[in-house]
Motif scaffolding. Structure first.
Motif, short mmCIF file in Angstrom:
data_model
loop_
_atom_site.label_atom_id
_atom_site.label_comp_id
_atom_site.label_asym_id
_atom_site.label_seq_id
_atom_site.Cartn_x
_atom_site.Cartn_y
_atom_site.Cartn_z
N CYS A 57 0.85 -1.20 0.00
CA CYS A 57 0.00 0.00 0.00
C CYS A 57 0.88 1.25 0.00
O CYS A 57 1.98 1.24 0.54
CB CYS A 57 -0.87 0.05 1.26
SG CYS A 57 -1.87 -1.41 1.52
N ILE A 58 0.36 2.31 -0.59
CA ILE A 58 1.05 3.60 -0.54
C ILE A 58 0.03 4.72 -0.59
O ILE A 58 -0.99 4.62 -1.28
CB ILE A 58 2.08 3.76 -1.68
CG1 ILE A 58 2.88 5.05 -1.48
CG2 ILE A 58 1.44 3.67 -3.05
CD1 ILE A 58 4.18 5.10 -2.22
N ALA A 59 0.32 5.76 0.16
CA ALA A 59 -0.46 7.01 0.07
C ALA A 59 0.36 7.92 -0.83
O ALA A 59 1.21 8.67 -0.38
CB ALA A 59 -0.66 7.61 1.46
N SER A 60 0.11 7.83 -2.11
CA SER A 60 0.91 8.54 -3.11
C SER A 60 0.48 10.00 -3.25
O SER A 60 -0.67 10.35 -3.04
CB SER A 60 0.75 7.85 -4.46
OG SER A 60 1.45 8.55 -5.47
N THR A 61 1.43 10.80 -3.65
CA THR A 61 1.12 12.17 -4.04
C THR A 61 0.61 12.14 -5.48
O THR A 61 0.72 11.12 -6.17
CB THR A 61 2.38 13.06 -3.98
OG1 THR A 61 3.36 12.51 -4.84
CG2 THR A 61 2.90 13.16 -2.55
N ARG A 62 0.08 13.27 -5.94
CA ARG A 62 -0.39 13.34 -7.33
C ARG A 62 0.75 13.07 -8.31
O ARG A 62 0.56 12.40 -9.32
CB ARG A 62 -1.00 14.70 -7.63
CG ARG A 62 -2.37 14.89 -7.01
CD ARG A 62 -2.95 16.21 -7.40
NE ARG A 62 -2.22 17.27 -6.69
CZ ARG A 62 -2.54 18.53 -6.70
NH1 ARG A 62 -3.56 18.94 -7.40
NH2 ARG A 62 -1.85 19.41 -6.01
N SER A 63 1.94 13.60 -8.02
CA SER A 63 3.04 13.44 -8.97
C SER A 63 3.52 12.01 -9.07
O SER A 63 4.10 11.63 -10.09
CB SER A 63 4.20 14.39 -8.62
OG SER A 63 4.59 14.25 -7.28
#
Length: 161
Positions: free
Chosen positions: A120-126
Motif C-alpha cells: 500500500c502507498i499514500a501517493s502524491t499526485r506526482s
C-alpha cells in the motif's frame, strides 16, 4: 546501451545520502504537489531528515534500498513489514529510466519473502501515475495530508508457496 541498475539494501552510513536524494526528488520532481511553497517543501523534507532515515534504518520493521547505476546512487525506497511503501524517490535526471521500477520490484520482493499479501502507498499526485503503471489501484478516495493531496493505492502481491 545503458548499464543496468543495481539495487542494494541501505546501510546506516547511507542515512545522509538517502535524505539528500529524497530532498532533491521532492524539490524538483514534486512541484505539482508542493507548488514551490517554501513552508510545504520544508515540512515535507523535514519528515525525511537524516535523523528520521537513521531511525528507519535501525527499525527491524523497515527495509530501505538504494538504486545504483555504475556505483552512483540514483534512487531510494522504503517499505515496512506491514506492506506500507514509505517512499520511492529517484534523482530527477534518472526519472523514467527504470530506477523507480527496480526499487519497487525489490521492495515488493522483500514483502513477498515475508508473506505480505498486499503493498500500500499514500501517493502524491506526482507519483500516482507511476504506481498505477506498476499495477497499483485506488484503495480509497483521495484525501489531504498536511496540505498534500494523496491517493491511497494498493497492489496484491503473489506470495510464493
Amino acid at each position: 546501451m545503458e548499464a543496468s541498475i543495481c539495487i542494494r539494501p541501505a546501510r546506516p552510513a547511507d542515512a545522509g545520502l538517502i535524505s539528500r536524494i529524497i530532498e532533491r526528488s521532492i524539490r524538483v520532481g514534486c512541484v505539482l504537489d508542493h507548488r514551490n511553497d517554501p513552508q510545504q517543501v520544508s515540512h515535507w523534507i523535514g519528515r525525511q531528515s537524516a535523523d528520521v532515515i537513521s531511525a528507519h534504518l535501525a527499525d527491524a520493521h523497515c527495509y530501505l534500498n538504494i538504486a545504483l547505476l555504475q556505483d552512483k546512487p540514483v534512487g531510494v525506497g522504503m517499505v515496512t513489514t506491514s506492506g506500507d511503501i514509505g517512499f520511492c524517490h529517484v534523482q530527477p535526471e534518472w526519472f523514467r529510466r527504470g530506477a523507480g521500477r527496480a526499487l519497487m520490484t525489490d521492495l515488493e520482493g522483500w514483502l513477498r519473502i515475508r508473506g505480505v499479501a498486499q503493498a500500500c502507498i499514500a501517493s502524491t499526485r506526482s507519483g500516482a501515475a507511476f504506481y498505477r503503471h506498476l499495477g497499483y489501484r485506488e484503495a480509497a478516495p483521495a484525501f489531504s495530508d498536511q496540505g498534500l493531496h494523496r491517493v491511497a493505492l494498493h497492489k496484491a502481491l503473489v506470495v510464493p508457496d
